[in-house]
Design a protein around this motif. Structure first.
Motif, short mmCIF file in Angstrom:
data_model
loop_
_atom_site.label_atom_id
_atom_site.label_comp_id
_atom_site.label_asym_id
_atom_site.label_seq_id
_atom_site.Cartn_x
_atom_site.Cartn_y
_atom_site.Cartn_z
N ILE A 144 -27.83 21.78 -48.83
CA ILE A 144 -26.45 22.17 -49.15
C ILE A 144 -25.64 22.36 -47.87
N GLY A 145 -26.26 22.98 -46.86
CA GLY A 145 -25.58 23.18 -45.60
C GLY A 145 -25.19 21.88 -44.93
N SER A 146 -26.05 20.88 -44.99
CA SER A 146 -25.75 19.58 -44.40
C SER A 146 -24.55 18.92 -45.06
N GLY A 195 -27.67 27.95 -43.10
CA GLY A 195 -27.20 27.91 -41.72
C GLY A 195 -27.85 26.81 -40.91
N ILE A 196 -29.14 26.60 -41.13
CA ILE A 196 -29.86 25.55 -40.39
C ILE A 196 -29.33 24.17 -40.76
N THR A 200 -27.95 21.76 -37.71
CA THR A 200 -28.66 20.52 -37.37
C THR A 200 -27.72 19.32 -37.38
N VAL A 201 -26.64 19.40 -38.16
CA VAL A 201 -25.61 18.36 -38.16
C VAL A 201 -24.65 18.56 -36.99
N ILE A 478 -20.56 11.46 -42.03
CA ILE A 478 -21.72 10.56 -41.92
C ILE A 478 -22.97 11.34 -41.50
N MET A 479 -22.80 12.25 -40.55
CA MET A 479 -23.95 13.07 -40.13
C MET A 479 -24.41 13.97 -41.27
N GLY A 480 -23.47 14.56 -42.00
CA GLY A 480 -23.84 15.41 -43.13
C GLY A 480 -24.62 14.65 -44.18
N PHE A 481 -24.16 13.43 -44.51
CA PHE A 481 -24.87 12.60 -45.48
C PHE A 481 -26.27 12.24 -44.98
N SER A 482 -26.36 11.82 -43.71
CA SER A 482 -27.64 11.39 -43.16
C SER A 482 -28.66 12.52 -43.16
N PHE A 483 -28.23 13.72 -42.77
CA PHE A 483 -29.17 14.84 -42.73
C PHE A 483 -29.51 15.35 -44.13
N SER A 484 -28.62 15.19 -45.09
CA SER A 484 -28.99 15.56 -46.46
C SER A 484 -30.10 14.65 -46.96
#
Length: 552
Positions: A144-146, A195-196, A200-201, A478-484
């Motif tokens: 969810i955080g990502s 938070g993590i 990480t993003v 894009i980073m949020g999607f990739s890390f999710s």
């Protein structure tokens, strides 16, 4: 993301930066070939063959007002005298941000040993499902955080968002440390995961946008190094938990300290000059560029920022639907798919399964200290991250990815695991079983090459190259999607790994890991372009098939 001794190679002049290669299968158009003429952030290019007239018109415009560019001196022109300290101004800011990754690593390891004591004290000892839930709910929060990180970074910028992100990290650690029920520890772990997932993003984005072009890769590996150090510290601090059943509370209280350091430290860190320029704060952006990259880079950098913003649009916040638009001038959909695929391949290459299973077999063959076995793995990760720091801006991202995945292909790994399992579960002479387990364990130690290979390339490079390929406007999304995608795959590997081993056996599962590693190397060869030595704007212009000047 997971983080050999350093390769002490003689220093040599910075190599000529190779042009981006053509990958029509990804972006549907050839990437422009350029010829660099000055160092670090800005480069002057002249195209040999351009299919897009807008790019042909725009790039000369960026250089038109640089009559003094040739006066910039490089170390090679000066005879290579002195040390190259161009990374130093940005280092303190990057170091503070990477403390967030230290927290990531710390929370990965903090439950490694104490989970038994936590379960006993909170009343769910022996319930493997609840024990697993306490660990895995962290991943749910991170997912969810990502997804939420892209919206936050677009609205508040990296610096402020990193400060806001310390709230769930500190609050979650305090709730966990004071937990007196299962619900308390679950809520605490969920908040920490939230938070993590954000940091990480955020940290790779912040480092990529603050670091000088020449050192962007090396400084980016501090994410991996911070994670490794966090794991090692948590494992060290977890040693007393074997004797003190309440020590886990102390460890969780300690986890609040790095959160306060990040919150305070980011108050003195700089904001991303790219975000400031997008927000219309040009004077602040110029001051930061002058401070971190040098006065000679200010005009060129600002012109590149404004050219990209002019093409992308001036509004701060991007839309998730932009990642689905196809065809799209920025190639957002394709970059998002590449980012997600990289993390799918990274996770299903089996690194988390290997790490977990190695620790399990160490315990089964008589090495009672799981923390000691995990510590050995953590040190190997750290050594690999140091190698990546040295190599990434010398060898390039693509080469490290390919070499890393090829180094992870090792059928002998399955043989070593087979020997250990066979010696444990098969009825045989006790001495023979002991000898087989020792042989398998020794082979497993030799297979640290797998973990080392991962830590040199597949671990750090994946998180570095995705923000480099992303456009300024949609980088957060894009980073949020990739890390999710990363967190979903991480959860699936942890959930099904042991079940697959029970049903299929060790050798087929590890052979599957080897096959995916080979597939990852092939994917990196055909679908990843080299970004070493190029500013983020140059990369975006090259990947953008329609980069017109709106003045025309």
């Amino acid at each position: 993301m997971w983080p050999a001794n350093l390769l002490h190679q003689p220093l040599s002049p910075v190599p000529i930066i190779r042009p981006l290669q053509s990958y029509p299968k990804i972006f549907g158009y050839p990437l422009t070939k350029y010829k660099p003429k000055c160092r670090r952030f800005g480069y002057r290019f002249r195209s040999k063959k351009l299919e897009v007239s807008g790019a042909r018109e725009q790039l000369p415009e960026l250089d038109a007002k640089k009559p003094h560019t040739k006066e910039v001196k490089t170390e090679e022109e000066g005879g290579g005298e002195g040390f190259d300290l161009g990374w130093l101004p940005a280092f303190p800011h990057v170091l503070i941000a990477s403390m967030s990754n230290f927290l990531f690593g710390y929370h990965i390891g903090v439950m490694n040993g104490p989970i038994v004591s936590v379960a006993r004290e909170l009343g769910f000892e022996g319930n493997s499902f609840l024990e697993g839930l306490v660990v895995s709910i962290f991943i749910g929060g991170a997912f969810i955080g990502s997804l939420s990180s892209g919206l936050l970074v677009d609205k508040f910028g990296c610096r402020r968002t990193l400060q806001i992100d310390t709230i769930p990290l500190i609050l979650g650690a305090l709730i966990s440390a004071q937990a007196h029920s299962l619900d308390d520890i679950l809520w605490g772990r969920f908040l920490v995961g939230l938070g993590i997932g954000v940091n990480t993003v955020l940290v790779p984005i912040y480092i990529s946008e603050v670091a000088p072009t020449k050192y962007r890769g090396s400084l980016g590996t501090l994410c991996q190094i911070g994670t490794c150090i966090g794991i090692i510290v948590s494992l060290f601090l977890g040693i007393p938990s074997e004797d003190d059943p309440h020590w886990w509370r102390t460890m969780l209280y300690i986890a609040t300290i790095p959160g306060f350091i990040v919150s305070l430290g980011m108050q003195f860190a700089v904001e991303s000059p790219r975000w400031l320029c997008k927000a219309g704060k040009l004077n602040e952006a110029k001051a930061i560029i002058c401070k971190l990259w040098g006065e000679s880079e200010v005009d060129r950098a600002i012109e590149e920022f404004q050219a990209v913003i002019k093409n992308d649009g001036s509004d701060l916040e991007s839309n998730w639907l932009e990642l689905l638009e196809e065809p799209h001038s920025r190639g957002c959909c394709k970059v998002a798919l590449i980012g997600g695929t990289l993390f799918i391949l990274q996770q299903f290459a089996g690194i988390n399964g290997v790490l977990y299973f190695s620790s399990l077999t160490f315990q089964d063959i008589g090495i009672t200290s799981g923390a000691l076995a995990s510590l050995f793995v953590g040190v190997t990760n750290f050594a690999g991250a140091l190698c990546a720091l040295y190599l990434i801006d010398r060898q390039g991202r693509q080469r490290l990815l390919i070499g890393s995945y090829l180094g992870m292909i090792d059928g002998g790994r399955a043989v070593s695991m087979f020997l250990i399992i066979y010696s444990i579960i098969s009825p045989m002479d006790e001495q023979l079983a002991h000898n087989l387990s020792i042989l398998g364990t020794l082979m497993l130690y030799l297979k640290q090459r797998y973990i080392l290979s991962f830590a040199i390339g597949a671990g750090p490079v994946t998180g570095i190259i995705i923000p480099e390929l992303s456009s300024t406007r949609t980088r957060g999304k894009i980073m949020g999607f990739s890390f999710s995608v990363h967190w979903v795959c991480n959860f699936m590997v942890g959930l099904f790994f042991l079940e697959l081993v029970d049903k299929l056996g060790v050798a087929p599962v590890y052979a599957g890991f080897g096959g995916i590693s080979l597939l990852s190397a092939i994917f990196s060869y055909y679908f990843i372009v080299e970004t070493k030595g190029r500013s983020l704007e140059e990369i975006e212009m090259s990947l953008n098939r329609n980069f017109p000047s709106r003045d025309q």
